[in-house]
Scaffold this motif. Structure first.
Motif, PDB file in Angstrom:
ATOM      1  N   SER A  45      31.542  28.237  72.326  1.00  0.00           N
ATOM      2  CA  SER A  45      31.334  27.758  73.688  1.00  0.00           C
ATOM      3  C   SER A  45      31.911  26.354  73.781  1.00  0.00           C
ATOM      4  O   SER A  45      31.608  25.499  72.945  1.00  0.00           O
ATOM      5  CB  SER A  45      29.838  27.738  74.002  1.00  0.00           C
ATOM      6  OG  SER A  45      29.617  27.149  75.258  1.00  0.00           O
ATOM      7  N   ILE A  47      35.063  25.418  73.392  1.00  0.00           N
ATOM      8  CA  ILE A  47      36.248  25.128  72.588  1.00  0.00           C
ATOM      9  C   ILE A  47      37.315  26.182  72.857  1.00  0.00           C
ATOM     10  O   ILE A  47      37.007  27.318  73.231  1.00  0.00           O
ATOM     11  CB  ILE A  47      35.933  25.034  71.074  1.00  0.00           C
ATOM     12  CG1 ILE A  47      35.430  26.356  70.514  1.00  0.00           C
ATOM     13  CG2 ILE A  47      34.948  23.926  70.786  1.00  0.00           C
ATOM     14  CD1 ILE A  47      35.269  26.353  68.999  1.00  0.00           C
ATOM     15  N   THR A  48      38.563  25.814  72.645  1.00  0.00           N
ATOM     16  CA  THR A  48      39.693  26.701  72.928  1.00  0.00           C
ATOM     17  C   THR A  48      39.911  27.681  71.775  1.00  0.00           C
ATOM     18  O   THR A  48      39.334  27.522  70.688  1.00  0.00           O
ATOM     19  CB  THR A  48      40.981  25.882  73.131  1.00  0.00           C
ATOM     20  OG1 THR A  48      41.318  25.249  71.890  1.00  0.00           O
ATOM     21  CG2 THR A  48      40.810  24.833  74.230  1.00  0.00           C
ATOM     22  N   ASP A  49      40.783  28.666  71.997  1.00  0.00           N
ATOM     23  CA  ASP A  49      41.108  29.631  70.944  1.00  0.00           C
ATOM     24  C   ASP A  49      41.774  28.951  69.750  1.00  0.00           C
ATOM     25  O   ASP A  49      41.533  29.337  68.605  1.00  0.00           O
ATOM     26  CB  ASP A  49      42.024  30.728  71.491  1.00  0.00           C
ATOM     27  CG  ASP A  49      41.287  31.692  72.418  1.00  0.00           C
ATOM     28  OD1 ASP A  49      40.037  31.732  72.360  1.00  0.00           O
ATOM     29  OD2 ASP A  49      41.963  32.403  73.191  1.00  0.00           O
ATOM     30  N   GLU A  50      42.621  27.952  70.007  1.00  0.00           N
ATOM     31  CA  GLU A  50      43.265  27.230  68.905  1.00  0.00           C
ATOM     32  C   GLU A  50      42.220  26.483  68.072  1.00  0.00           C
ATOM     33  O   GLU A  50      42.300  26.450  66.846  1.00  0.00           O
ATOM     34  CB  GLU A  50      44.307  26.231  69.440  1.00  0.00           C
ATOM     35  CG  GLU A  50      45.531  26.880  70.056  1.00  0.00           C
ATOM     36  CD  GLU A  50      45.304  27.334  71.508  1.00  0.00           C
ATOM     37  OE1 GLU A  50      44.403  26.774  72.192  1.00  0.00           O
ATOM     38  OE2 GLU A  50      46.005  28.249  71.949  1.00  0.00           O
ATOM     39  N   GLN A  51      41.248  25.901  68.751  1.00  0.00           N
ATOM     40  CA  GLN A  51      40.184  25.200  68.028  1.00  0.00           C
ATOM     41  C   GLN A  51      39.333  26.183  67.227  1.00  0.00           C
ATOM     42  O   GLN A  51      38.928  25.882  66.107  1.00  0.00           O
ATOM     43  CB  GLN A  51      39.314  24.405  69.009  1.00  0.00           C
ATOM     44  CG  GLN A  51      40.029  23.210  69.604  1.00  0.00           C
ATOM     45  CD  GLN A  51      39.218  22.552  70.700  1.00  0.00           C
ATOM     46  OE1 GLN A  51      38.551  23.215  71.500  1.00  0.00           O
ATOM     47  NE2 GLN A  51      39.274  21.223  70.747  1.00  0.00           N
ATOM     48  N   LYS A  52      39.076  27.375  67.791  1.00  0.00           N
ATOM     49  CA  LYS A  52      38.344  28.407  67.044  1.00  0.00           C
ATOM     50  C   LYS A  52      39.084  28.767  65.769  1.00  0.00           C
ATOM     51  O   LYS A  52      38.482  28.929  64.707  1.00  0.00           O
ATOM     52  CB  LYS A  52      38.146  29.659  67.906  1.00  0.00           C
ATOM     53  CG  LYS A  52      36.993  29.562  68.850  1.00  0.00           C
ATOM     54  CD  LYS A  52      36.867  30.701  69.822  1.00  0.00           C
ATOM     55  CE  LYS A  52      36.921  32.079  69.329  1.00  0.00           C
ATOM     56  NZ  LYS A  52      36.599  33.084  70.357  1.00  0.00           N
ATOM     57  N   TRP A 119      30.084  25.155  68.997  1.00  0.00           N
ATOM     58  CA  TRP A 119      30.035  24.690  70.370  1.00  0.00           C
ATOM     59  C   TRP A 119      30.163  23.184  70.421  1.00  0.00           C
ATOM     60  O   TRP A 119      29.826  22.490  69.471  1.00  0.00           O
ATOM     61  CB  TRP A 119      28.784  25.182  71.089  1.00  0.00           C
ATOM     62  CG  TRP A 119      27.495  24.693  70.537  1.00  0.00           C
ATOM     63  CD1 TRP A 119      26.766  23.631  70.957  1.00  0.00           C
ATOM     64  CD2 TRP A 119      26.754  25.257  69.452  1.00  0.00           C
ATOM     65  NE1 TRP A 119      25.631  23.494  70.220  1.00  0.00           N
ATOM     66  CE2 TRP A 119      25.594  24.483  69.273  1.00  0.00           C
ATOM     67  CE3 TRP A 119      26.968  26.334  68.601  1.00  0.00           C
ATOM     68  CZ2 TRP A 119      24.660  24.752  68.281  1.00  0.00           C
ATOM     69  CZ3 TRP A 119      26.029  26.596  67.621  1.00  0.00           C
ATOM     70  CH2 TRP A 119      24.899  25.819  67.475  1.00  0.00           C
TER      71      TRP A 119
END
Length: 170
Positions: A45, A47-52, A119
């Motif tokens: 929650s 955060i972006t897909d790149e951060q994930k 998150w």
């Protein structure tokens, strides 16, 4: 004289054999089998897909550095499902909940699986990781980690500037 050399050679041979035998089980390259584990991408929650992806890669590395598990890379699993079921659901690659992750790990015949949440809110970045047994779903290890920013988390720095103890908790 020849008997003494032969006897000395035999004693040295037995000593080397005993040392090698001990190192096979207790040394730095022991043959003991480690449990296989897969870390699924975090339920996230804020955060972006790149951060994930960055968080997933960091956590995989930290789990591998515990030297307690043989980690199966998430990219390996994604590749496996794309090859075996190219028209299938992406849910097998990124499950929506713990139950789906458990079923995928069971299907892949793994021993352990890890689910995480990540998150970011106001001035805090938080990650929670739980490693579970595939057989019964029970929690084996878990950890909750906080940092001021995601960058500090990825550097292993907690909110007080102290190192996070990720490897110790997992």
């Amino acid at each position: 004289m020849k008997q003494k050399k032969l006897r000395l050679f035999g004693i040295l041979f037995i000593i080397v054999f005993a040392v090698e035998l001990v190192l096979c089980f207790y040394g730095p390259f022991a043959f003991t089998r480690k449990a296989t584990v897969i870390l699924f991408p975090p339920f996230a929650s804020g955060i972006t897909d790149e951060q994930k992806e960055e968080v997933t890669n960091f956590l995989e590395r930290e789990i591998a550095l515990t030297n307690s598990y043989s980690i199966i890379s998430h990219s390996f699993i994604a590749e496996y499902f794309i090859r075996t079921d190219p028209d299938g659901s992406r849910g097998k690659i990124a499950p929506d909940n713990y139950t789906e992750a458990h079923e995928i790990a069971r299907e892949l015949d793994l021993e352990r699986f890890a689910v995480s949440t990540a998150w970011e809110n106001n001035s805090r970045f938080q990650v929670s990781v739980t490693i579970r047994s595939v057989r019964d779903g029970k929690t084996i290890r878990n950890g909750r980690f906080h940092s001021d920013t995601m960058e500090n988390f990825l550097a292993g720095i907690g909110p007080d500037g102290e190192p996070l103890d990720i490897q110790e908790k997992l």
